[in-house]
Scaffold this active site. Structure first.
Site, short mmCIF file in Angstrom:
data_model
loop_
_atom_site.label_atom_id
_atom_site.label_comp_id
_atom_site.label_asym_id
_atom_site.label_seq_id
_atom_site.Cartn_x
_atom_site.Cartn_y
_atom_site.Cartn_z
N TYR A 222 41.44 35.85 47.92
CA TYR A 222 41.35 35.61 46.48
C TYR A 222 42.24 34.36 45.92
CZ TYR A 222 38.43 39.74 45.77
OH TYR A 222 37.34 40.84 45.86
N ASN B 207 34.36 46.37 40.27
CA ASN B 207 33.21 46.33 40.34
C ASN B 207 32.17 46.58 41.44
OD1 ASN B 207 34.05 44.13 41.65
ND2 ASN B 207 33.46 42.55 40.33
N LYS C 87 34.01 47.84 48.24
CA LYS C 87 35.42 47.80 47.66
C LYS C 87 35.95 49.40 47.63
CE LYS C 87 35.46 43.83 44.85
NZ LYS C 87 35.93 43.13 43.64
N HIS D 230 32.10 43.05 46.43
CA HIS D 230 32.42 41.20 46.38
C HIS D 230 31.34 41.06 47.31
CE1 HIS D 230 33.98 37.57 47.29
NE2 HIS D 230 33.67 37.47 48.41
N GLU E 206 34.21 33.60 54.81
CA GLU E 206 34.69 34.59 54.79
C GLU E 206 34.33 35.52 55.89
OE1 GLU E 206 32.98 35.85 50.80
OE2 GLU E 206 34.41 34.61 49.85
P1 CMP Z 1 34.70 39.66 43.04
O1 CMP Z 1 33.36 39.41 43.27
O2 CMP Z 1 35.36 40.52 44.28
O3 CMP Z 1 35.82 38.47 42.96
C1 CMP Z 1 36.90 38.40 42.08
C2 CMP Z 1 37.17 39.64 41.61
O4 CMP Z 1 38.35 39.56 40.50
C3 CMP Z 1 36.14 40.27 40.82
O5 CMP Z 1 35.00 40.61 41.72
C4 CMP Z 1 36.63 41.55 39.95
O6 CMP Z 1 36.91 42.62 40.72
C5 CMP Z 1 38.08 40.60 39.73
N1 CMP Z 1 37.96 40.09 38.31
C6 CMP Z 1 37.13 39.22 37.83
N2 CMP Z 1 37.70 38.96 36.66
C7 CMP Z 1 38.65 40.01 36.25
C8 CMP Z 1 39.04 40.34 34.93
N3 CMP Z 1 38.68 39.32 33.74
N4 CMP Z 1 40.00 41.22 34.75
C9 CMP Z 1 40.02 41.97 36.09
N5 CMP Z 1 39.71 41.84 37.21
C10 CMP Z 1 38.77 40.73 37.27
#
Ligand code: CMP
Length: 135
Positions: free
Chosen positions: A51, A114, A11, A117, A128
């Site tokens: 998403y 985080n 990311k 993904h 994907e």
């Molecule tokens: P990802 O694995 O990319 O899949 C969905 C994304 O949504 C996740 O990683 C986070 O970046 C984001 N995400 C999931 N839960 C939350 C939350 N409670 N608050 C903010 N972002 C979130």
């Protein structure tokens, strides 16, 4: 043990912090093979499609803003049980809860930032890879 392909996005926050090598290195050291790699920016429409299953969540706008905020690295990895192996290496979605030793546990602290993904099922990996690499 099935040889699988999985799909990962490194990311924008990880690219900004110059952690591409650190993250790819962890996958390679585990024994996974990098099959495809691209540095690009994700368009808003593509992010919203990727998403779509989160579109009713309160954090959806923040998530779209974050994933489109700068360059990303798109990765296809291959290896034994690759989908589950990668999910284990990256750790829990919330970096505040992710175990030390995992990518999110070691390198991130707060959602939605985080770092990576990763596809969560064979069907997601296939869809994907098709979405981002076009086949
Ligand atoms: P990802 O694995 O990319 O899949 C969905 C994304 O949504 C996740 O990683 C986070 O970046 C984001 N995400 C999931 N839960 C939350 C939350 N409670 N608050 C903010 N972002 C979130």
């Amino acid at each position: 043990m099935a040889v699988e392909q999985t799909f990962v996005i490194i990311k924008p926050e990880a690219v900004e912090r110059k952690l591409i090598g650190e993250i790819l290195g962890r996958f390679e050291r585990k024994g996974l093979e990098v099959k495809r790699l691209a540095v690009t920016e994700i368009q808003k429409e593509t992010a919203e499609e990727h998403y779509a299953h989160h579109q009713d969540k309160s954090f959806f706008p923040q998530l779209i803003e974050a994933i489109t905020s700068g360059p990303v690295v798109l990765v296809v990895l291959e290896g034994d049980n690759a989908i589950e192996q990668v999910r284990t290496l990256i750790g829990a979605t919330d970096p505040a809860a992710a175990a030390p030793g995992t990518i999110r546990g070691d390198l991130a602290i707060r959602l939605p930032y985080n770092m990576v993904h990763a596809a969560d099922s064979p069907a997601a990996a296939e869809a994907e890879i098709k979405r981002f690499f076009g086949d």
